[in-house]
Design a protein around this motif. Structure first.
Motif, PDB file in Angstrom:
ATOM      1  N   ALA A 165      27.476  21.823  -9.122  1.00 36.61           N
ATOM      2  CA  ALA A 165      28.205  23.009  -9.584  1.00 36.61           C
ATOM      3  C   ALA A 165      27.724  23.504 -10.950  1.00 36.61           C
ATOM      4  O   ALA A 165      27.706  24.703 -11.208  1.00 36.61           O
ATOM      5  CB  ALA A 165      29.705  22.698  -9.635  1.00 36.61           C
ATOM      6  N   ASP A 166      27.300  22.577 -11.826  1.00 39.63           N
ATOM      7  CA  ASP A 166      26.910  22.991 -13.176  1.00 39.63           C
ATOM      8  C   ASP A 166      25.418  23.258 -13.318  1.00 39.63           C
ATOM      9  O   ASP A 166      24.932  23.511 -14.412  1.00 39.63           O
ATOM     10  CB  ASP A 166      27.335  21.917 -14.182  1.00 39.63           C
ATOM     11  N   ARG A 167      24.708  23.196 -12.221  1.00 35.98           N
ATOM     12  CA  ARG A 167      23.266  23.421 -12.288  1.00 35.98           C
ATOM     13  C   ARG A 167      22.967  24.920 -12.299  1.00 35.98           C
ATOM     14  O   ARG A 167      23.602  25.699 -11.603  1.00 35.98           O
ATOM     15  CB  ARG A 167      22.596  22.759 -11.083  1.00 35.98           C
ATOM     16  N   ARG A 168      21.963  25.313 -13.110  1.00 33.77           N
ATOM     17  CA  ARG A 168      21.532  26.712 -13.084  1.00 33.77           C
ATOM     18  C   ARG A 168      20.913  27.032 -11.725  1.00 33.77           C
ATOM     19  O   ARG A 168      20.161  26.218 -11.185  1.00 33.77           O
ATOM     20  CB  ARG A 168      20.450  26.967 -14.159  1.00 33.77           C
ATOM     21  N   THR A 214      25.118  29.419 -13.449  1.00 39.27           N
ATOM     22  CA  THR A 214      25.198  28.149 -12.734  1.00 39.27           C
ATOM     23  C   THR A 214      25.775  28.400 -11.338  1.00 39.27           C
ATOM     24  O   THR A 214      26.264  29.502 -11.052  1.00 39.27           O
ATOM     25  CB  THR A 214      26.101  27.135 -13.456  1.00 39.27           C
ATOM     26  N   GLU A 231      28.481  27.143 -10.043  1.00 39.47           N
ATOM     27  CA  GLU A 231      29.922  27.389 -10.109  1.00 39.47           C
ATOM     28  C   GLU A 231      30.214  28.778 -10.667  1.00 39.47           C
ATOM     29  O   GLU A 231      31.091  29.491 -10.175  1.00 39.47           O
ATOM     30  CB  GLU A 231      30.571  26.288 -10.977  1.00 39.47           C
ATOM     31  N   GLU A 232      29.450  29.203 -11.694  1.00 41.18           N
ATOM     32  CA  GLU A 232      29.664  30.539 -12.265  1.00 41.18           C
ATOM     33  C   GLU A 232      29.395  31.632 -11.236  1.00 41.18           C
ATOM     34  O   GLU A 232      30.114  32.628 -11.173  1.00 41.18           O
ATOM     35  CB  GLU A 232      28.736  30.744 -13.480  1.00 41.18           C
ATOM     36  N   SER A 272      36.481  25.698  -5.947  1.00 41.90           N
ATOM     37  CA  SER A 272      36.122  24.282  -5.790  1.00 41.90           C
ATOM     38  C   SER A 272      36.126  23.866  -4.312  1.00 41.90           C
ATOM     39  O   SER A 272      35.246  23.141  -3.856  1.00 41.90           O
ATOM     40  CB  SER A 272      37.090  23.406  -6.579  1.00 41.90           C
TER      41      SER A 272
END
Lengths: 266, 321
Positions: free
Chosen positions: B138-141, B107, B109-110, B126
């Motif tokens: 942020a959580d989207r692949r 993602t 964020e990752e 952040s």
């Protein structure tokens, strides 16, 4: 230090990370990525289990005594090793996808050292090796055919798992060396060759003398002898250890060398 | 000046401040192809510099050497007085590349957290996602992000180590106008803090709008180096077009004030900062007719300075800084 112009950067506070950038956050994220790749995880668990069900339960020989247990246990160890090396090789070879995505080049713009990266990828591949080995041992336990003392179940499982590290390095090296499109086909094929040459599928004594002599120098030979050694109880030859150690050094060194060179734009 | 000692005691009052980038006699060949043919360049901390030039001018090759991704065939490159690789491992330099460099199965964020974990000193993930304007995804692949979103992620990754030098290699290629504008808005906002920026582009308006200094590259050499207005001044001339049978190119070049001459059959094109003088000469001393005088835009200057068919004359004007 603030007496310079506004733009003068204070470089003295900047340092490089320890351990060449190796850290647990990256390790966790790499394992998470790996487990998202369900097809590879399932394939490397199912294939050795199917082989075990096909060859490890045959009542013509499965219950014959062998080493500290029976033939079925010997075959279970062999196929757990085959599954584990297939898994760690696949795990390592995933680096070829990263190369084609330009990720290796991106990492060259960070402090991460090739050695630290190789260590992270090898440990990640070990997770895949663990799942494959465990699947074979659990299915073996459920069938009730393999027999050996409990401590040997544990020791041989550990030997198989840790030993599969050599092939995590193999997968990485080849992942850097070969084109992405067909890296796994080539590697699966070489693994079958290595497995035959190590006596994993068929005892080496059934092959011609010349083949047996060459076989001793192939990458899976030393490892295959070593993982069966506790079960067979015949001691450990220095040649097996040397074989395993030298191949590990060649593969890991080769992978670090290729990563260092891999800055090509995609 | 080649080696700046970075020890704590060696910068009395910031006088011995090291340059952000120092390049001396850089040559880079790939086989028999010479991509960079001798570049000398000093960039002071805080400058925003544009590398402008057509494809194959040597922009990306030079950037790769500054980033330590390739080794010079000859010459010296230092970044804040260090080898490029040392500067990278201290997080002093980062780069936004044109394409690639992302893993689809992580993602947003990752990816940022992965990158941040590799440096000794980083800004909070952040905060950086916020600054790049991608907190909401942020959580989207990464594989599901648009090209513009991926480019903002690359920008966020480059900001994580809080670099002193940020290098952007054609960062807006393939973006639409709106995407390009908001991307540069984010960069501009960021560089207000005194970060040194070097960006390669083949969009003139980008170089004009965002750089303090424009360096024009052509065939692996710097052909012009100046502020945006200086480069514009070079481009300020006009083109005189006339019909002239049997034109003698050497004679036309000798006209006072003629900067560049092109002869296409019976048509002659003369670039000049003093088009009146050229026109007067043509009308009084030659058989020229059908005279037209047109202003030359930045686009034309760029083409004139970087194209193949003008040799020597434009270069000498350009390199005079």
């Amino acid at each position: 230090m603030s007496t310079g112009s506004l733009a003068a950067p204070d470089l003295t506070t900047r340092r490089a990370p320890g351990l060449g950038g190796f850290n647990l956050t990256v390790l966790r994220l790499e394992v998470r990525r790996l487990l998202r790749n369900r097809r590879t995880v399932l394939f490397t668990m199912v294939l050795p289990v199917v082989f075990f069900l096909a060859f490890g339960l045959n009542s013509a020989y499965a219950n014959e005594a062998d080493g500290h247990g029976n033939v079925s246990a010997f075959i279970m160890i062999s196929l757990a090793l085959y599954g584990a090396v297939l898994a760690t090789t696949s795990g390592g070879a995933m680096v070829s996808i990263e190369r084609s995505a330009g990720w290796s080049r991106q990492l060259r713009l960070t402090p991460l050292s090739p050695a630290a990266y190789i260590a992270i990828k090898m440990l990640t591949a070990l997770v895949l090796g663990l799942s494959s080995m465990t699947a074979v041992y659990i299915v073996g336990g459920i069938t009730g055919k393999p027999t050996m003392p409990v401590y040997l179940w544990i020791i041989t499982a550990l030997c198989v798992w840790i030993g599969s590290l050599i092939f995590a390095a193999y997968g990485l090296f080849m992942g850097y060396l070969l084109p992405t499109e067909n890296v796994m086909q080539i590697l699966s094929f070489t693994l079958v060759l290595f497995a035959f040459a190590s006596g994993l599928f068929v005892p080496l004594s059934q092959f011609p003398k010349l083949f047996q002599q060459i076989a001793q120098y192939t990458p899976l030979y030393g490892l295959n002898q070593l993982v069966h050694a506790p079960f067979l109880g015949g001691g450990v030859h220095v040649a097996w250890v040397a074989n395993a150690a030298i191949w590990l050094a060649i593969f890991a060194g080769g992978a670090a060398w290729r990563m260092h060179k891999d800055t090509a734009r995609v | 000046m080649t080696n700046v000692n970075l020890g704590p005691g060696s910068r009395p009052g910031g006088a011995a401040q090291s340059l952000a980038i120092e390049i001396q006699g850089l040559h880079k060949s790939f086989g028999s192809v010479e991509a960079v043919k001798g570049i000398n360049l000093n960039v002071a901390p805080g400058e925003v510099v544009a590398f402008l030039g057509p494809n194959g001018a040597g922009k990306t090759t030079t950037i790769d050497v500054i980033l330590g991704l390739s080794q010079p065939t000859a010459g010296q490159v230092s970044v804040f007085g260090m080898q490029p690789r040392q500067a990278i491992s201290r997080g002093l330099v980062s780069a936004v590349m044109q394409t690639g460099g992302l893993l689809k199965d992580l993602t947003v964020e990752e990816t940022a957290r992965y990158t941040a974990s590799l440096f000794a000193h980083t800004r909070p993930v952040s905060e950086v996602l916020q600054r790049a304007g991608i907190s909401d995804i942020a959580d989207r692949r990464v594989g599901k992000c648009s090209g513009g979103e991926q480019q903002r992620l690359r920008f966020a990754m480059a900001l994580l180590s809080d670099p002193e030098l940020l290098i952007l290699d054609e960062p807006t290629t393939g973006m639409d106008v709106e995407g390009r504008r908001s991307f540069w808005g984010a960069i501009r906002h960021d560089t207000a803090e005194g970060r040194t920026v070097l960006f390669a582009t083949h969009y003139l308006e980008e170089a004009d709008a965002y750089a303090d200094r424009i360096i024009l590259l052509r065939h692996g050499l710097i052909v012009a180096d100046g502020t945006s207005s200086e480069v514009k001044a070079m481009a300020a001339g006009r083109t005189v077009r006339a019909t002239l049978a049997g034109a003698d190119e050497a004679m036309l070049r000798a006209i006072p004030g003629a900067d560049g001459v092109e002869v296409r059959g019976e048509t002659v094109l003369i670039h000049s900062n003093d088009s009146d003088a050229v026109a007067r000469y043509l009308l009084m001393s030659t058989q020229a007719r059908d005279l037209e005088i047109a202003p030359r835009g930045l686009e034309d200057a760029f083409i004139a300075l970087t194209s193949d068919d003008t040799d020597g004359d434009m270069t000498s004007t350009g390199a005079s800084r």
